[in-house]
Design an enzyme around this catalytic site. Sequence first.
Site, PDB file in Angstrom:
ATOM      1  CB  SER A 213      -0.890  -0.018   1.247  1.00 18.80           C
ATOM      2  OG  SER A 213      -1.633   1.171   1.320  1.00 18.80           O
TER       3      SER A 213
ATOM      4  CB  CYS B 125      -9.482   4.031  19.342  1.00 16.52           C
ATOM      5  SG  CYS B 125      -7.848   3.974  18.614  1.00 16.52           S
TER       6      CYS B 125
HETATM    7  C1  LIG Z   1      -2.720  -0.666   6.555  1.00 17.97           C
HETATM    8  C2  LIG Z   1      -2.702  -2.132   6.354  1.00 17.97           C
HETATM    9  C3  LIG Z   1      -3.565  -2.748   5.428  1.00 17.97           C
HETATM   10  C4  LIG Z   1      -4.599  -1.976   4.661  1.00 17.97           C
HETATM   11  O1  LIG Z   1      -4.044  -1.170   3.644  1.00 17.97           O
HETATM   12  P1  LIG Z   1      -4.929   0.018   3.042  1.00 17.97           P
HETATM   13  O2  LIG Z   1      -4.116   0.527   1.891  1.00 17.97           O
HETATM   14  O3  LIG Z   1      -5.086   1.027   4.130  1.00 17.97           O
HETATM   15  O4  LIG Z   1      -6.217  -0.576   2.594  1.00 17.97           O
HETATM   16  C5  LIG Z   1      -3.465  -4.109   5.261  1.00 17.97           C
HETATM   17  N1  LIG Z   1      -2.579  -4.829   5.956  1.00 17.97           N
HETATM   18  C6  LIG Z   1      -1.743  -4.287   6.837  1.00 17.97           C
HETATM   19  C7  LIG Z   1      -0.753  -5.150   7.563  1.00 17.97           C
HETATM   20  C8  LIG Z   1      -1.776  -2.914   7.077  1.00 17.97           C
HETATM   21  O5  LIG Z   1      -0.948  -2.380   7.977  1.00 17.97           O
END
Ligand SMILES: *Cc1c(COP(=O)(O)O)cnc(C)c1O
Length: 395
Positions: A197, A323
């Site tokens: 991501s 949260c």
């Molecule tokens: C943040 C995260 C996601 C989700 O990614 P997004 O781009 O926010 O949808 C998935 N897996 C892990 C381990 C993350 O830290």
Amino acid sequence: MIYLDNAATTQMAPEVLQAMLPFFSDVYGNASAVYGLGARARQAVFEARKQVGALIGAAPEEIYFTSGGTEADNWAIKAVAETFADRGKHIITSKIEHPAVLQTCEWLERRGYEITYLDVDKDGLVHVEDVESALRSDTILISIMFANNEIGTIEPIAEIGSLARRRHVLFHTDAVQAFGQVPIDVEDMQIDLLSASAHKVNGPKGVGCLYIRSGVKIHPFLHGGPQERSRRAGTENVAGIAGFGAAARRAARILAEKQKREMSLRDDLIRRLESEVPWCRLNGHRSRRLPGNVNFSFSFVEGEALLIRLDMAGICASSGSACTSGSLDPSHVLLAIGLSHELAHGSLRLTLSEANTKAELDIVVETVKKAVELLRQMSPLYEDFMKNQSLEENI
Ligand SMILES: *Cc1c(COP(=O)(O)O)cnc(C)c1O
């Protein structure tokens, strides 16, 4: 403000924003169009594909852009399940995965798939022998995260990859937390599918990718066009993709330096909190750990209350309790490593970036120390505990 929530999201780097700007204004062409304006957008998407691939040792054509890590996880798991349903319906994952993996698996479970959720040890490590003994003739996928988002533990990915390859089972890893933070090589580590991501690595939100090893034939995620080689249809998010590419290029350039700097800040912060705050416990593995991750549980303290105190001092952090999940259940990760509900509720996650300074951490240590003391003064459990302590001392 002191920002210590880089596992939740990161600040976009200036060079990333610069790389994105033209595609919000002048270069608005559709990347599929034949004329010059489209070709420029197409070129940007191609460059980004190379840059993102390069960071994990993948060829550009093995990178499929998505709307983020969540979509990449959904795609990998659902598509393998669907594509190989006639071969088997068993999937192996762990108890400490991100909800994007866990809830996708639970969804499949309700549709007749069988999921093995592996236990982890007290440090959050998945044991390769456990993966091996969970393998069955109908296992179609192993999905184990590269590094955990809460406690930072880095899993034995190369060992799991080698086992999966030997046993002809596909291997997916959610590498969202590791991408750009630690070296990754999909060839060496024998990874078939990998989620990443952009916004966790100083890129924009709303863009990520799924790496699909060439030759791994899984169904498309979105139908309706030729984009992403007909496997993820829809007009490309050109600005976002260009930003992701720039973030990957930047990450490759600074990785070694960033890693070194964060590890030194991390170990310093861990050492100081351990020496200055009594009755605390470091969560996660001490050395097999993301360079920027610090996670502690403090006895007799509510994580939420601690976060509010830190926020009042201008410190952004997070807790493994309420949260994040929006519920009162403590973190599934902290419970999986064996913490009591009480300790799981008393956790604090501080995730660093290369931009944090020693001076900031001095303030953080002082603030945490004071806040923990104050909250303990208000805790009846702590009062009882201290009474018993002094009784014991008097005997
Ligand atoms: C943040 C995260 C996601 C989700 O990614 P997004 O781009 O926010 O949808 C998935 N897996 C892990 C381990 C993350 O830290």
